[in-house]
Design an enzyme around this catalytic site. Structure first.
Site, mmCIF file in Angstrom:
data_model
loop_
_atom_site.group_PDB
_atom_site.id
_atom_site.type_symbol
_atom_site.label_atom_id
_atom_site.label_comp_id
_atom_site.label_asym_id
_atom_site.label_seq_id
_atom_site.Cartn_x
_atom_site.Cartn_y
_atom_site.Cartn_z
ATOM 1 C CG LEU A 1 10.463 -21.190 75.359
ATOM 2 C CD1 LEU A 1 10.221 -22.009 74.102
ATOM 3 C CD2 LEU A 1 9.484 -20.021 75.432
ATOM 4 C CG ASP A 2 11.437 -26.351 81.485
ATOM 5 O OD1 ASP A 2 10.601 -26.038 82.356
ATOM 6 O OD2 ASP A 2 12.080 -27.416 81.520
ATOM 7 C CG PHE A 3 12.896 -19.196 84.117
ATOM 8 C CD1 PHE A 3 13.092 -19.262 85.482
ATOM 9 C CD2 PHE A 3 13.601 -18.251 83.393
ATOM 10 C CE1 PHE A 3 13.967 -18.408 86.121
ATOM 11 C CE2 PHE A 3 14.485 -17.382 84.027
ATOM 12 C CZ PHE A 3 14.666 -17.457 85.390
#
Length: 246
Positions: free
Chosen positions: A24-26
């Site tokens: 989700l936090d790429f």
């Protein structure tokens, strides 16, 4: 190397025992290279949840500059949304910066195809990995080399010698800031590179190897002082040599 390692990681995440995992936090800061492999430093923002849906209109994958319509499966989940989200983020943050011009000219069209196909999400992770492995095979095997006149015959070879390492002309993408140090498949490819560079008058294929096992060749504007080295061969352009020097 970074992009291929990332694709292998995303392939694992897409087929993990827990199901398809999305990061989700790429962001590039979430990854680190360890022994030539890309690792995720923080899995706190990873999820196996896939977006629920009732119809296809519920399955639009949104990005700041692009959106992609996906299918709603019979079990009420947006098909492949985690895999596709990871892959497009790989395209946004890695491929667009690292792939262009990062290979010999004959291989650049293959990388452009990967770039375009992932940017449009025409490739899934399976196709992307297969495309990368094809490029790697062509690169390591030398099959990408175009048939051309043999140029090594235009060089005099001095076995048992190497040149003194010194600052010389620069080239891109050099492995050394002191001069022109490039990966080659063979001495014949090194001769072709030397011929394509107006400054180059000599080269040596070093004992150094890249992560693919290819040797590094050092290109020089003039044959500098030679020192004995039983494992080395210096190649000097016949036009640059003279009876006095040899």
């Amino acid at each position: 190397q970074i992009c291929l390692s990332l694709v292998k990681l995303l392939f694992y995440l897409a087929h993990s025992p827990l199901g398809s995992i999305v990061l989700l936090d790429f962001q590039p800061r979430q990854f680190v290279m360890v022994d030539g492999n890309l690792k995720v430093t923080d899995m706190d923002d990873a999820s196996t949840e896939e977006l629920s849906c009732k119809e296809d209109n519920d399955c639009t994958l949104e990005f700041p500059m692009k959106s992609f319509p996906l299918k709603c499966s019979t079990v009420g989940k947006c098909e492949g949304i985690n895999e596709k989200k990871n892959l497009f983020n790989a395209y946004r943050y890695f491929f667009t910066y690292l792939l262009p011009h990062s290979a010999p000219p004959p291989l650049q069209p293959f990388l452009s195809d990967i770039l375009n196909a992932t940017g449009d999400l025409r490739y899934g992770i399976n196709e992307t990995l297969k495309a990368f492995e094809k490029v790697l095979h062509l690169y390591k095997s030398g099959l990408y080399l175009q048939k051309r006149p043999l140029l090594l015959k235009e060089y005099i070879s001095l076995k048992g010698f190497r040149t003194v390492e010194a600052e010389d002309y620069k080239c891109w993408p050099s492995y050394s800031h002191l001069g022109c140090l490039l990966s080659v498949h063979s001495a014949e490819e090194a001769a072709a590179i030397c011929n394509s560079q107006s400054q180059c008058q000599s080269f040596i294929v070093t004992q150094q190897r890249t992560w693919t096992g290819r040797p590094l060749a050092s290109f020089q504007s003039s044959p500098t002082d030679l020192i004995p080295d039983v494992n080395a061969v210096v190649y000097i352009k016949r036009s640059a040599s003279s009876g006095e020097r040899l």
